[in-house]
Enzyme design. Sequence first.
Site, PDB file in Angstrom:
ATOM      1  N   TYR A  84      46.155 -30.598   4.469  1.00  0.00           N
ATOM      2  CA  TYR A  84      46.371 -30.208   2.685  1.00  0.00           C
ATOM      3  C   TYR A  84      45.377 -29.332   1.692  1.00  0.00           C
ATOM      4  CZ  TYR A  84      48.043 -32.163  -2.364  1.00  0.00           C
ATOM      5  OH  TYR A  84      48.877 -31.923  -3.683  1.00  0.00           O
ATOM      6  N   ASP A  93      48.333 -42.874  -2.284  1.00  0.00           N
ATOM      7  CA  ASP A  93      49.531 -43.223  -1.411  1.00  0.00           C
ATOM      8  C   ASP A  93      50.727 -42.374  -0.945  1.00  0.00           C
ATOM      9  OD1 ASP A  93      49.630 -41.517  -4.146  1.00  0.00           O
ATOM     10  OD2 ASP A  93      51.179 -42.614  -4.606  1.00  0.00           O
ATOM     11  N   ASP A 114      58.844 -40.670  -2.072  1.00  0.00           N
ATOM     12  CA  ASP A 114      58.479 -41.901  -3.047  1.00  0.00           C
ATOM     13  C   ASP A 114      59.159 -42.043  -4.733  1.00  0.00           C
ATOM     14  OD1 ASP A 114      57.283 -43.848  -4.039  1.00  0.00           O
ATOM     15  OD2 ASP A 114      55.219 -43.940  -3.790  1.00  0.00           O
TER      16      ASP A 114
END
Length: 241
Positions: A84, A93, A114
């Site tokens: 990333y 999360d 999610d």
Amino acid sequence: MNFVVDFGNTRIKAALFDGAELQHSYVYNSVQGLIEGLKEMPDFQNCLVGSVTGMHTEFIKAIKKGKNVILFTATTPIPLKNLYKSALTLGSDRIAGSVGAFRFYPNQNVLTIDAGTCIKYNFVNADNEYLGGAISPGLPMRLKAMNEFTHALPLIETDKTFTDLIGANTKDSMLSGALTGAVAEVDGMIDKYLLNYANLQVVLTGGDSDYLGKQLKNRLFANQNLLLYGLNTILNYNLEK
């Protein structure tokens, strides 16, 4: 025994693990409820805390001395290669869910979805590299935005029994746009990943995964405790280092 805690935007989820195996899971609506819950919980030696809020500070102070407590941050070692580009802004999360998916599907292309306050898409490739994904508004946020950014549209609650395509009144039209539209979005995203990545595994988690899972046309694996499995995997990875 390991204890892991996920401080989300709306709820606090926690779990006790014996090694890699889940023993008990818990859900709390407040930090105080979590702290009170510690009094009746089996003893644990190690704790990993993941948080997208600032509420974890009070909890960490409340843990008895002598416990090995780790706050999961962008610099905490994980069993994935993180590609990333803005790793310091990556929510705990998102990466915890991805590690949870890796725990069940190592060395495979895995898309984690999610469905919580936001719908977060996270992708790990077959080389166990985290590449990133996408973030879009969750179901309640879509309805709230229509009320806040217009003059006439009312504020309505999410109705998880709603499945209609055509809304015959304003309320149902909003529900169709927010809920049925979200289902179409998620199915469309899965289709795009399937076109680009062979043997893709799709894992669904989050508070609204129960609704989406029943409506989606694509087959997937649902696990409400995926983030907790991910946090425990990260904890064990650091204990072994």
